[in-house]
Design a protein around this motif. Structure first.
Motif, PDB file in Angstrom:
ATOM      1  N   GLU A  23       8.251  -9.180  14.064  1.00 19.19           N
ATOM      2  CA  GLU A  23       7.117  -9.287  13.150  1.00 19.19           C
ATOM      3  C   GLU A  23       7.517  -8.648  11.828  1.00 19.19           C
ATOM      4  OE1 GLU A  23       4.099 -10.590  13.665  1.00 19.19           O
ATOM      5  OE2 GLU A  23       4.015 -10.899  15.835  1.00 19.19           O
ATOM      6  N   VAL A  24       6.940  -9.109  10.724  1.00 18.23           N
ATOM      7  CA  VAL A  24       7.281  -8.542   9.422  1.00 18.23           C
ATOM      8  C   VAL A  24       6.033  -8.343   8.581  1.00 18.23           C
ATOM      9  CG1 VAL A  24       9.617  -9.518   9.390  1.00 18.23           C
ATOM     10  CG2 VAL A  24       7.733 -10.819   8.393  1.00 18.23           C
ATOM     11  N   LEU A  25       6.145  -7.422   7.620  1.00 18.08           N
ATOM     12  CA  LEU A  25       5.039  -7.143   6.705  1.00 18.08           C
ATOM     13  C   LEU A  25       5.615  -6.547   5.429  1.00 18.08           C
ATOM     14  CD1 LEU A  25       1.876  -7.016   6.411  1.00 18.08           C
ATOM     15  CD2 LEU A  25       2.068  -4.631   7.173  1.00 18.08           C
ATOM     16  N   GLY A  26       5.150  -7.020   4.278  1.00 21.30           N
ATOM     17  CA  GLY A  26       5.546  -6.439   3.006  1.00 21.30           C
ATOM     18  C   GLY A  26       4.874  -5.088   2.805  1.00 21.30           C
ATOM     19  N   VAL A  27       5.675  -4.044   2.673  1.00 21.28           N
ATOM     20  CA  VAL A  27       5.150  -2.679   2.549  1.00 21.28           C
ATOM     21  C   VAL A  27       5.981  -1.901   1.541  1.00 21.28           C
ATOM     22  CG1 VAL A  27       4.825  -0.456   3.731  1.00 21.28           C
ATOM     23  CG2 VAL A  27       4.207  -2.580   4.894  1.00 21.28           C
ATOM     24  N   ASP A  28       5.296  -1.154   0.679  1.00 28.42           N
ATOM     25  CA  ASP A  28       5.933  -0.214  -0.241  1.00 28.42           C
ATOM     26  C   ASP A  28       5.586   1.188   0.245  1.00 28.42           C
ATOM     27  OD1 ASP A  28       6.744   1.442  -2.292  1.00 28.42           O
ATOM     28  OD2 ASP A  28       5.684   0.362  -3.888  1.00 28.42           O
ATOM     29  N   VAL A  29       6.589   1.937   0.729  1.00 30.30           N
ATOM     30  CA  VAL A  29       6.309   3.241   1.335  1.00 30.30           C
ATOM     31  C   VAL A  29       5.865   4.277   0.309  1.00 30.30           C
ATOM     32  CG1 VAL A  29       7.894   2.820   3.248  1.00 30.30           C
ATOM     33  CG2 VAL A  29       8.715   4.055   1.208  1.00 30.30           C
ATOM     34  N   THR A  30       5.960   3.975  -0.983  1.00 28.42           N
ATOM     35  CA  THR A  30       5.494   4.904  -2.010  1.00 28.42           C
ATOM     36  C   THR A  30       4.029   4.680  -2.366  1.00 28.42           C
ATOM     37  OG1 THR A  30       6.103   3.537  -3.932  1.00 28.42           O
ATOM     38  CG2 THR A  30       7.826   4.941  -2.977  1.00 28.42           C
ATOM     39  N   SER A  31       3.373   3.739  -1.715  1.00 29.90           N
ATOM     40  CA  SER A  31       1.986   3.388  -2.021  1.00 29.90           C
ATOM     41  C   SER A  31       1.073   3.705  -0.845  1.00 29.90           C
ATOM     42  CB  SER A  31       1.893   1.888  -2.351  1.00 29.90           C
ATOM     43  OG  SER A  31       0.563   1.426  -2.266  1.00 29.90           O
ATOM     44  N   ASP A  32       0.049   4.533  -1.074  1.00 25.98           N
ATOM     45  CA  ASP A  32      -0.921   4.839  -0.021  1.00 25.98           C
ATOM     46  C   ASP A  32      -1.608   3.573   0.478  1.00 25.98           C
ATOM     47  OD1 ASP A  32      -0.421   7.563  -0.124  1.00 25.98           O
ATOM     48  OD2 ASP A  32      -2.045   7.969  -1.542  1.00 25.98           O
ATOM     49  N   GLU A  33      -2.007   2.713  -0.448  1.00 26.91           N
ATOM     50  CA  GLU A  33      -2.714   1.487  -0.075  1.00 26.91           C
ATOM     51  C   GLU A  33      -1.836   0.584   0.787  1.00 26.91           C
ATOM     52  OE1 GLU A  33      -4.930  -2.365  -2.201  1.00 26.91           O
ATOM     53  OE2 GLU A  33      -4.035  -0.760  -3.425  1.00 26.91           O
ATOM     54  N   SER A  34      -0.568   0.468   0.419  1.00 25.08           N
ATOM     55  CA  SER A  34       0.344  -0.379   1.176  1.00 25.08           C
ATOM     56  C   SER A  34       0.566   0.178   2.583  1.00 25.08           C
ATOM     57  CB  SER A  34       1.685  -0.484   0.437  1.00 25.08           C
ATOM     58  OG  SER A  34       2.525  -1.431   1.039  1.00 25.08           O
ATOM     59  N   VAL A  35       0.698   1.479   2.698  1.00 28.63           N
ATOM     60  CA  VAL A  35       0.893   2.087   4.013  1.00 28.63           C
ATOM     61  C   VAL A  35      -0.369   1.968   4.861  1.00 28.63           C
ATOM     62  CG1 VAL A  35       1.370   4.275   5.217  1.00 28.63           C
ATOM     63  CG2 VAL A  35       2.766   3.586   3.258  1.00 28.63           C
ATOM     64  N   GLU A  36      -1.520   1.984   4.237  1.00 29.83           N
ATOM     65  CA  GLU A  36      -2.764   1.743   4.991  1.00 29.83           C
ATOM     66  C   GLU A  36      -2.758   0.348   5.606  1.00 29.83           C
ATOM     67  OE1 GLU A  36      -5.952   2.425   2.286  1.00 29.83           O
ATOM     68  OE2 GLU A  36      -5.606   4.601   2.189  1.00 29.83           O
ATOM     69  N   ARG A  37      -2.216  -0.635   4.875  1.00 29.75           N
ATOM     70  CA  ARG A  37      -2.110  -1.985   5.438  1.00 29.75           C
ATOM     71  C   ARG A  37      -1.122  -2.009   6.607  1.00 29.75           C
ATOM     72  NH1 ARG A  37      -2.191  -3.410  -0.117  1.00 29.75           N
ATOM     73  NH2 ARG A  37       0.064  -3.778  -0.130  1.00 29.75           N
ATOM     74  N   LEU A  38      -0.060  -1.214   6.491  1.00 31.27           N
ATOM     75  CA  LEU A  38       0.895  -1.098   7.591  1.00 31.27           C
ATOM     76  C   LEU A  38       0.207  -0.559   8.840  1.00 31.27           C
ATOM     77  CD1 LEU A  38       3.618  -0.808   9.049  1.00 31.27           C
ATOM     78  CD2 LEU A  38       4.010   1.275   7.725  1.00 31.27           C
ATOM     79  N   VAL A  39      -0.580   0.483   8.684  1.00 33.63           N
ATOM     80  CA  VAL A  39      -1.284   1.070   9.833  1.00 33.63           C
ATOM     81  C   VAL A  39      -2.190   0.036  10.483  1.00 33.63           C
ATOM     82  CG1 VAL A  39      -2.971   2.804  10.549  1.00 33.63           C
ATOM     83  CG2 VAL A  39      -1.161   3.413   8.927  1.00 33.63           C
ATOM     84  N   ALA A  40      -2.931  -0.714   9.666  1.00 33.57           N
ATOM     85  CA  ALA A  40      -3.849  -1.716  10.210  1.00 33.57           C
ATOM     86  C   ALA A  40      -3.088  -2.797  10.971  1.00 33.57           C
ATOM     87  CB  ALA A  40      -4.662  -2.334   9.071  1.00 33.57           C
ATOM     88  N   ARG A  41      -1.952  -3.245  10.425  1.00 32.18           N
ATOM     89  CA  ARG A  41      -1.177  -4.291  11.095  1.00 32.18           C
ATOM     90  C   ARG A  41      -0.553  -3.778  12.386  1.00 32.18           C
ATOM     91  NH1 ARG A  41      -0.918  -8.930  13.107  1.00 32.18           N
ATOM     92  NH2 ARG A  41       1.000 -10.137  12.836  1.00 32.18           N
ATOM     93  N   ALA A  42      -0.027  -2.554  12.360  1.00 37.19           N
ATOM     94  CA  ALA A  42       0.557  -1.977  13.567  1.00 37.19           C
ATOM     95  C   ALA A  42      -0.507  -1.804  14.648  1.00 37.19           C
ATOM     96  CB  ALA A  42       1.214  -0.638  13.243  1.00 37.19           C
ATOM     97  N   GLU A  43      -1.680  -1.379  14.264  1.00 35.50           N
ATOM     98  CA  GLU A  43      -2.756  -1.215  15.246  1.00 35.50           C
ATOM     99  C   GLU A  43      -3.144  -2.559  15.850  1.00 35.50           C
ATOM    100  OE1 GLU A  43      -7.242   0.707  15.646  1.00 35.50           O
ATOM    101  OE2 GLU A  43      -6.057   1.029  13.822  1.00 35.50           O
ATOM    102  N   GLU A  44      -3.173  -3.588  15.008  1.00 35.70           N
ATOM    103  CA  GLU A  44      -3.503  -4.935  15.489  1.00 35.70           C
ATOM    104  C   GLU A  44      -2.449  -5.441  16.469  1.00 35.70           C
ATOM    105  OE1 GLU A  44      -4.271  -9.420  13.596  1.00 35.70           O
ATOM    106  OE2 GLU A  44      -3.395  -7.817  12.369  1.00 35.70           O
ATOM    107  N   LEU A  45      -1.186  -5.241  16.132  1.00 33.12           N
ATOM    108  CA  LEU A  45      -0.101  -5.750  16.977  1.00 33.12           C
ATOM    109  C   LEU A  45       0.062  -4.954  18.263  1.00 33.12           C
ATOM    110  CD1 LEU A  45       2.727  -6.414  14.352  1.00 33.12           C
ATOM    111  CD2 LEU A  45       1.559  -8.144  15.730  1.00 33.12           C
ATOM    112  N   PHE A  46      -0.029  -3.631  18.144  1.00 32.95           N
ATOM    113  CA  PHE A  46       0.348  -2.751  19.253  1.00 32.95           C
ATOM    114  C   PHE A  46      -0.840  -2.044  19.893  1.00 32.95           C
ATOM    115  CE2 PHE A  46       4.210  -2.304  16.287  1.00 32.95           C
ATOM    116  CZ  PHE A  46       4.798  -3.455  16.805  1.00 32.95           C
TER     117      PHE A  46
END
Length: 269
Positions: free
Chosen positions: A67-90
């Motif tokens: 699975e893939v997702l565009g994420v910028d680790v220097t951005s709080d908003e982008s990392v929040e999207r990462l958390v949401a996607r990881a929670e959805e997948l896992f």
């Protein structure tokens, strides 16, 4: 943002009915991150590979089935999207976070430091790792078998001329891992650090130096510098080892490299 369906073999439970282990890998658009994501999928893990460059992630997804997702680790908003996607997948549980996002910029001595480059290196290598760790730690705790794995560098252990900015950033990430290991002691979360020496990838030296000829010269005469796949092998071993066994710090170099600044070079190699 780009998502891709994981391959059936990566998602399906094993023959014993045990669900596959799960991982988030940052910096997965190239080099060590890309090789690690592909290796973990081959090992049977279910992987969410993240990076800023979504076009490159799409190719990784097609090749590996992650699975893939565009994420910028220097951005709080982008990392929040990462958390949401990881929670959805896992489903709120996660076994490993592999911090590969990072890099070096420039070789100016400290007396002529480009502070914008220093700031960028610190933002990605240190604050990015902190931001992602803080965000995904609840899911690691939920799994009951969590790993935080940091890909740092020998540059975090040994200073060398022209390396001061990268030395400082990677030393910061090294100390982050060490502090987390103490802070999480008693929990079922390992903190692992893999510190590569000279690794020849398609982009690291090019991004640092900004010139292909200069980047190629870094490896001139060096017999068998490490590859991204070499590093992925070590990361795979560390993550797949029995969970009571923790590889606190693994320093891995090519045989030709005795120290960050001492490398054997031969004519005609």
């Amino acid at each position: 943002m780009t998502d891709s369906s994981a391959s059936p073999s990566a998602v399906a439970p094993s023959a014993e009915g045990v669900a596959p282990l799960t991982a988030v890998v940052t910096g997965a658009s190239s080099g060590i991150g890309r090789a690690t994501a592909a290796r973990l999928v081959a090992d049977g893990w279910r992987v969410l590979a993240v990076a800023r460059r979504e076009d490159r992630l799409a190719g990784l997804a097609a090749e590996s089935g992650c699975e893939v997702l565009g994420v910028d680790v220097t951005s709080d908003e982008s990392v929040e999207r990462l958390v949401a996607r990881a929670e959805e997948l896992f489903e709120g549980s996660l076994n490993a976070v592999v911090h590969v996002a990072g890099g070096a910029l420039g070789v100016e001595p400290a007396a002529r430091a480009d502070l914008d480059k220093w700031q960028r290196m610190y933002d990605i290598n240190v604050l990015g790792a902190v931001r992602v760790t803080r965000a995904l730690l609840p899911a690691l705790r939920e799994s009951g078998r969590g790993d935080l794995l940091f890909v740092t560098s020998v540059a975090g252990q040994e200073a060398y001329p022209g390396g001061s900015g990268y030395n400082a950033a990677k030393a910061g990430e090294h100390m982050l891992a060490a502090a987390l290991r103490l802070e999480l002691n008693g929990e079922r979360i390992r903190v692992i650090e893999i510190a590569p020496g000279m690794v020849r990838t398609e982009e690291f030296s090019l991004v640092r130096l900004g010139d292909q000829a200069a980047a190629d010269a870094v490896y001139d005469g060096v017999e068998n510098p490490l590859t991204a796949e070499d590093c992925a092998d070590v990361i795979s071993y560390a993550l797949n080892a029995p969970h009571h066994l923790n590889l606190d710090l693994v320093t891995v170099r090519p045989l030709a490299q005795a120290a960050a600044h001492r490398v054997a070079r031969h004519q005609g190699v």
